[in-house]
Scaffold this motif. Structure first.
Motif, mmCIF file in Angstrom:
data_model
loop_
_atom_site.group_PDB
_atom_site.id
_atom_site.type_symbol
_atom_site.label_atom_id
_atom_site.label_comp_id
_atom_site.label_asym_id
_atom_site.label_seq_id
_atom_site.Cartn_x
_atom_site.Cartn_y
_atom_site.Cartn_z
ATOM 1 N N ARG A 102 -4.565 -2.339 -7.291
ATOM 2 C CA ARG A 102 -5.630 -2.337 -7.546
ATOM 3 C C ARG A 102 -6.820 -1.553 -6.629
ATOM 4 N N ALA A 103 -6.499 -1.953 -6.128
ATOM 5 C CA ALA A 103 -7.379 -0.844 -4.482
ATOM 6 C C ALA A 103 -7.025 0.619 -4.386
ATOM 7 N N VAL A 104 -5.632 0.819 -4.518
ATOM 8 C CA VAL A 104 -5.322 1.931 -4.122
ATOM 9 C C VAL A 104 -5.526 2.977 -5.528
ATOM 10 N N VAL A 105 -5.736 2.274 -6.648
ATOM 11 C CA VAL A 105 -6.609 2.865 -7.909
ATOM 12 C C VAL A 105 -8.263 3.028 -7.686
ATOM 13 N N MET A 106 -8.786 2.528 -6.731
ATOM 14 C CA MET A 106 -10.015 2.185 -6.762
ATOM 15 C C MET A 106 -10.679 2.658 -5.718
ATOM 16 N N SER B 28 12.156 9.563 2.435
ATOM 17 C CA SER B 28 12.043 9.201 1.028
ATOM 18 C C SER B 28 10.395 8.775 1.915
ATOM 19 N N PRO B 29 9.479 8.893 1.126
ATOM 20 C CA PRO B 29 7.893 9.456 1.673
ATOM 21 C C PRO B 29 7.248 7.042 1.231
ATOM 22 N N VAL B 30 8.296 6.241 0.741
ATOM 23 C CA VAL B 30 8.651 5.021 0.098
ATOM 24 C C VAL B 30 9.063 4.317 1.565
ATOM 25 N N VAL B 31 8.157 3.485 2.060
ATOM 26 C CA VAL B 31 8.970 3.352 2.890
ATOM 27 C C VAL B 31 8.348 1.009 3.430
ATOM 28 N N ALA B 32 9.170 0.389 1.999
ATOM 29 C CA ALA B 32 8.921 -0.773 1.415
ATOM 30 C C ALA B 32 10.621 -1.728 2.283
ATOM 31 N N SER B 33 11.285 -1.127 3.253
ATOM 32 C CA SER B 33 12.096 -1.903 3.578
ATOM 33 C C SER B 33 12.082 -2.756 5.029
ATOM 34 N N LEU B 34 12.977 -3.139 5.055
ATOM 35 C CA LEU B 34 12.662 -4.378 6.382
ATOM 36 C C LEU B 34 13.661 -4.218 7.834
ATOM 37 N N GLU B 35 13.224 -4.600 8.812
ATOM 38 C CA GLU B 35 14.641 -4.523 9.536
ATOM 39 C C GLU B 35 15.361 -5.645 9.893
ATOM 40 N N PRO B 36 16.148 -5.784 10.574
ATOM 41 C CA PRO B 36 17.299 -7.710 10.278
ATOM 42 C C PRO B 36 16.436 -8.381 10.782
ATOM 43 N N ALA B 37 15.628 -8.496 11.538
ATOM 44 C CA ALA B 37 14.296 -9.481 11.765
ATOM 45 C C ALA B 37 13.969 -10.385 11.296
ATOM 46 N N SER B 38 13.475 -9.304 9.960
ATOM 47 C CA SER B 38 12.318 -9.278 9.457
ATOM 48 C C SER B 38 12.813 -9.654 7.554
ATOM 49 N N GLN B 39 13.863 -9.882 7.354
ATOM 50 C CA GLN B 39 14.644 -9.655 6.133
ATOM 51 C C GLN B 39 15.539 -10.590 6.357
ATOM 52 N N VAL B 40 16.062 -10.934 4.501
ATOM 53 C CA VAL B 40 17.433 -11.896 4.944
ATOM 54 C C VAL B 40 17.654 -11.270 5.441
ATOM 55 N N PRO B 41 18.358 -12.404 6.224
ATOM 56 C CA PRO B 41 19.490 -11.927 7.179
ATOM 57 C C PRO B 41 20.992 -11.702 6.333
ATOM 58 N N LEU C 292 0.632 -0.915 -0.164
ATOM 59 C CA LEU C 292 -0.040 -0.038 0.231
ATOM 60 C C LEU C 292 0.801 1.446 -0.063
ATOM 61 N N GLN C 293 2.426 1.168 0.857
ATOM 62 C CA GLN C 293 3.062 2.247 0.603
ATOM 63 C C GLN C 293 3.352 2.209 -0.526
ATOM 64 N N GLN C 294 4.222 1.622 -0.939
ATOM 65 C CA GLN C 294 4.634 1.821 -2.339
ATOM 66 C C GLN C 294 3.723 2.163 -3.353
ATOM 67 N N ALA C 295 2.684 1.251 -3.140
ATOM 68 C CA ALA C 295 1.567 2.332 -4.868
ATOM 69 C C ALA C 295 1.026 3.362 -4.130
ATOM 70 N N ALA C 296 0.690 3.681 -3.008
ATOM 71 C CA ALA C 296 0.290 5.392 -2.637
ATOM 72 C C ALA C 296 1.303 6.675 -2.977
ATOM 73 N N ALA C 297 2.633 6.038 -2.559
ATOM 74 C CA ALA C 297 3.186 6.684 -3.011
ATOM 75 C C ALA C 297 3.991 7.542 -4.350
ATOM 76 N N THR C 298 3.996 5.797 -5.000
ATOM 77 C CA THR C 298 3.616 6.315 -6.920
ATOM 78 C C THR C 298 1.977 6.759 -7.177
#
Ligand SMILES: Nc1ncnc2c1ncn2[C@@H]1O[C@H](COP(=O)(O)OP(=O)(O)OP(=O)(O)O)[C@@H](O)[C@H]1O
Ligand SMILES: [Mg+2]
Length: 357
Positions: A230-234, A344-357, A190-196
């Motif tokens: 799609r929901a962001v568009v609608m 940056s308005p786009v928040v799509a990154s991860l904290e270490p515990a939640s991403q590929v270490p 949602l954050q990615q799509a809303a930012a674009t």
């Protein structure tokens, strides 16, 4: 690679395996239903391997006509067949020094399975119509969403190739087995799509959240990503509704149904927390201030509704952040991640515990 989102036990197990197999040069077999992230995983392995500077070359065995696949994969010599006016290198050679991603490997014809097995065992092959034995330094990562064991039982897939490919095997779990990951991913998408689209959408309605939680996601992450985009568009308001997600049912107005007071209370609390988390990107101080609760109450509520794992996801990427430390230095661990700020308005990154270490 760091685009991989998730904090469930199941996906953390996958992240762990990605790190381990990336450190080797052996072939890898990725299995999982459609849309579970096999290609993304292959890219993550490549990007974490010593081959990361080399090419990542995908080829989909199911999408190329059988007659062309051998030449696409292994290349051909001039005059090998009608129309072969030039010598052409195949994807295997194009991936030299890098990784070949062999998608839908279960669709390989038996003759090509033999050729692939030989390459995996000896590192050698011939182009179509060629006599010369060629060597190339390419790592193979294969993927399939069909059950190869059944294909072996029906003599459609060679058992020896299966064992050669599957020494290192990663199974991508379906989204329905990843708990709160669906909600967490929905927020990131949602954050990615809303930012674009530059739409001022702050979050999901309570019914939309419920739908995201309960939908079985047969198309897995791809379906979720498509539905959210799609929901962001609608979407016409400040929040995505269940109708915007097209998941059946409608957002109910308070007068349309009667909840128990307790259920209504929980629904409203969840909705407010999700909205506040999205709006303030996980900044605990601001959320507590807006919701007029203490930080300890806030942490307790997040835990109660299973939202605490989502919180780190909403904090900006370390690389593009500035860190402001509180003078006391005694802040709560979640509070520390919450004070990061970004342009940056786009928040799509991860904290270490939640991403590929
Ligand atoms: N963990 C994840 N975090 C964020 N996005 C993801 C994740 N897993 C998959 N995706 C996204 O979901 C979509 C589908 O992923 P991908 O193409 O890797 O799936 P697949 O398993 O190869 O699917 P198929 O079997 O249909 O080819 C892509 O847009 C991908 O970026
Ligand atoms: Mg794929």
């Amino acid at each position: 690679m760091d685009d991989m989102v998730g904090s469930s036990l199941a996906i953390c197990g996958v992240f762990d395996k990605i790190s381990k197999v990336a450190a080797t040069e052996m072939p890898v077999l990725l299995t999982g239903e459609t849309g579970t992230g096999k290609e993304l995983t292959a890219q993550a392995i490549h990007a974490r391997s010593v081959r990361k500077q080399g090419p990542f070359v995908p080829i989909n065995c199911a999408a190329i006509p059988e007659t062309l696949l051998e030449s696409e994969l292994f290349g051909h010599e001039r005059g090998a067949f009608t129309g072969a006016v030039h010598q052409k290198k195949g994807k295997l050679e194009a991936a030299g020094g890098g990784t070949l991603f062999l998608d839908e490997v279960g669709d390989l014809l038996p003759s090509l399975q033999v050729k692939l097995l030989r390459f995996l065992q000896e590192g050698t092959f011939e182009r179509v119509g060629g006599q010369e034995t060629l060597h190339v330094d390419t790592r193979v990562i294969a993927a399939t969403n069909v059950d190869l064991q059944t294909a072996i039982d029906h003599n459609r897939f060679r058992e020896d190739l299966y064992y050669r490919l599957g020494v290192l095997h990663i199974h991508l779990p379906p989204l329905r087995e990843r708990g709160e990951d669906a909600l967490l991913m929905a927020m990131v998408f949602l954050q990615q799509a809303a930012a674009t689209t530059h739409k001022p959408i702050r979050g999901f309605s309570a019914q939309a959240i419920e739908a995201l939680r309960t939908h079985p996601w047969p198309g897995n992450v791809r379906e979720l990503s498509n539905r959210v985009r799609r929901a962001v568009v609608m979407c016409e308001g400040a929040e995505i509704t269940r109708q915007d997600l097209d998941l059946g049912g409608e957002d109910l107005h308070a007068t349309d149904s009667l909840d128990s007071l307790r259920a209504a209370h929980q629904r409203i609390e969840t909705e407010l927390l999700v909205k506040a988390l999205t709006l303030h990107r996980g900044n605990m101080s601001r959320i507590a201030r807006d919701l007029q609760v203490s930080r300890s109450t806030l942490y307790r509520k997040l835990k109660q509704y299973g939202l605490e794992k989502i919180t780190p996801m909403l904090t900006p990427p370390l690389a593009s952040t500035k860190t402001r430390r509180k003078p006391s230095g005694n802040s709560h661990p979640s509070e520390q991640s919450a004070v990061r700020i970004t342009e940056s308005p786009v928040v799509a990154s991860l904290e270490p515990a939640s991403q590929v270490p």
